[in-house]
Scaffold this motif. Sequence first.
Motif, PDB file in Angstrom:
ATOM      1  N   LEU A  28       0.832  -1.209   0.000  1.00  0.00           N
ATOM      2  CA  LEU A  28       0.000   0.000   0.000  1.00  0.00           C
ATOM      3  C   LEU A  28       0.864   1.255   0.000  1.00  0.00           C
ATOM      4  N   LEU A  29       1.961   1.228   0.771  1.00  0.00           N
ATOM      5  CA  LEU A  29       2.881   2.366   0.764  1.00  0.00           C
ATOM      6  C   LEU A  29       3.509   2.553  -0.614  1.00  0.00           C
ATOM      7  N   GLN A  33       3.195   5.905  -2.985  1.00  0.00           N
ATOM      8  CA  GLN A  33       4.332   6.593  -3.594  1.00  0.00           C
ATOM      9  C   GLN A  33       4.228   6.587  -5.117  1.00  0.00           C
ATOM     10  N   LEU A  34       3.629   5.536  -5.688  1.00  0.00           N
ATOM     11  CA  LEU A  34       3.443   5.499  -7.135  1.00  0.00           C
ATOM     12  C   LEU A  34       2.467   6.586  -7.580  1.00  0.00           C
ATOM     13  N   ALA A  35       1.412   6.793  -6.784  1.00  0.00           N
ATOM     14  CA  ALA A  35       0.462   7.865  -7.097  1.00  0.00           C
ATOM     15  C   ALA A  35       1.143   9.226  -7.019  1.00  0.00           C
ATOM     16  N   ARG A  38       3.269   9.730 -10.110  1.00  0.00           N
ATOM     17  CA  ARG A  38       2.466  10.100 -11.276  1.00  0.00           C
ATOM     18  C   ARG A  38       2.007  11.554 -11.196  1.00  0.00           C
ATOM     19  N   ASP A  39       1.584  11.989  -9.996  1.00  0.00           N
ATOM     20  CA  ASP A  39       1.144  13.374  -9.834  1.00  0.00           C
ATOM     21  C   ASP A  39       2.288  14.345 -10.103  1.00  0.00           C
ATOM     22  N   ARG A  40       3.462  14.038  -9.540  1.00  0.00           N
ATOM     23  CA  ARG A  40       4.600  14.949  -9.714  1.00  0.00           C
ATOM     24  C   ARG A  40       5.103  14.938 -11.154  1.00  0.00           C
ATOM     25  N   THR A  41       5.049  13.794 -11.796  1.00  0.00           N
ATOM     26  CA  THR A  41       5.443  13.726 -13.203  1.00  0.00           C
ATOM     27  C   THR A  41       4.503  14.580 -14.050  1.00  0.00           C
ATOM     28  N   ASN A 225      10.235   9.662  -5.611  1.00  0.00           N
ATOM     29  CA  ASN A 225       9.056   8.871  -5.267  1.00  0.00           C
ATOM     30  C   ASN A 225       9.094   7.500  -5.936  1.00  0.00           C
ATOM     31  N   TYR A 226       9.570   7.441  -7.179  1.00  0.00           N
ATOM     32  CA  TYR A 226       9.663   6.152  -7.859  1.00  0.00           C
ATOM     33  C   TYR A 226      10.661   5.243  -7.146  1.00  0.00           C
ATOM     34  N   GLY A 227      11.737   5.836  -6.638  1.00  0.00           N
ATOM     35  CA  GLY A 227      12.694   5.040  -5.857  1.00  0.00           C
ATOM     36  C   GLY A 227      12.053   4.446  -4.616  1.00  0.00           C
ATOM     37  N   TYR A 228      11.176   5.223  -3.960  1.00  0.00           N
ATOM     38  CA  TYR A 228      10.463   4.703  -2.794  1.00  0.00           C
ATOM     39  C   TYR A 228       9.530   3.559  -3.182  1.00  0.00           C
ATOM     40  N   VAL A 229       8.923   3.648  -4.384  1.00  0.00           N
ATOM     41  CA  VAL A 229       8.053   2.560  -4.855  1.00  0.00           C
ATOM     42  C   VAL A 229       8.842   1.260  -4.920  1.00  0.00           C
ATOM     43  N   VAL A 230       9.989   1.303  -5.585  1.00  0.00           N
ATOM     44  CA  VAL A 230      10.832   0.106  -5.718  1.00  0.00           C
ATOM     45  C   VAL A 230      11.267  -0.386  -4.340  1.00  0.00           C
TER      46      VAL A 230
END
Length: 272
Positions: A28-29, A33-35, A38-41, A225-230
Amino acid sequence: MAVYRFLLTPRWLGALALTLVAAVIMVLLADWQLARYRDRTAINEQIDAGQRMDPVPLAEAVAAPTGEAGTVGPAPTTERTWTKVNVTGRYDAANVILVRGRSLDRTVGFEVLTPLLLTDGTAVLVNRGWIPPTPGGDATVQPTVPTAPAGTVTVTGRIRAGEGGSLPVTSRDGKLETRRVSLPKLAGELPYPIYGGYVLLDQQTPAADPTFQTVPVGYTNSWQNYGYVVQWWIFAGMTLLGFGYFARREAQRRAGVVRERPTDRTAEATLA
């Protein structure tokens, strides 16, 4: 599979439940972070699109205020934020606003906002740029602000939404000071209604004073944020693999599968 019956004991069932709960939370976390990624991108893409586009009239990017003096109009929509606009008016040099505590190239200085009065009696705040603090003084000493051009001025820049927060607006040495560009707060200090977005100056006719330095566009660090997703996905996988590893070790122990390293004496006998 009989050796794995121990997994049905309360102790192991509890451990499995905790493992699954932890893994779900981590997933879920990762989704959160993926959301954000996407928002920041999307914000960065809007900034780039605004830089490439031809300027449009201010009214196409943000609705004009319709209230009385001291009120603020509607904020620009998410889709229209960072739109490049053209607007013509005259600066109100009597109501200069200093936004203190703003850094550029590791130097803390001020951003200068000046209302641009339009022919309909409304105004839009223009961020004319960044200036350093007074030489020899600290970051709280008011700088000498270049005088705004007199007469008709045409501004080209990108529309930005105001900043949140409720920090006070103060008056010092004939200028308003604040730490945040809170448009509702600033509107209450001005004798006319203002737009619900302000313009980050790119170009100006007549030309802006060279003392001003361009305020950098606020790109967001979406890749963080993408790094946090991974990272969270890896943690979730490690949690599940860890449970499987300890369960397998317990099964081997119960089956009497014990791997021992040979003693030095056994090793010598083998060599002989």
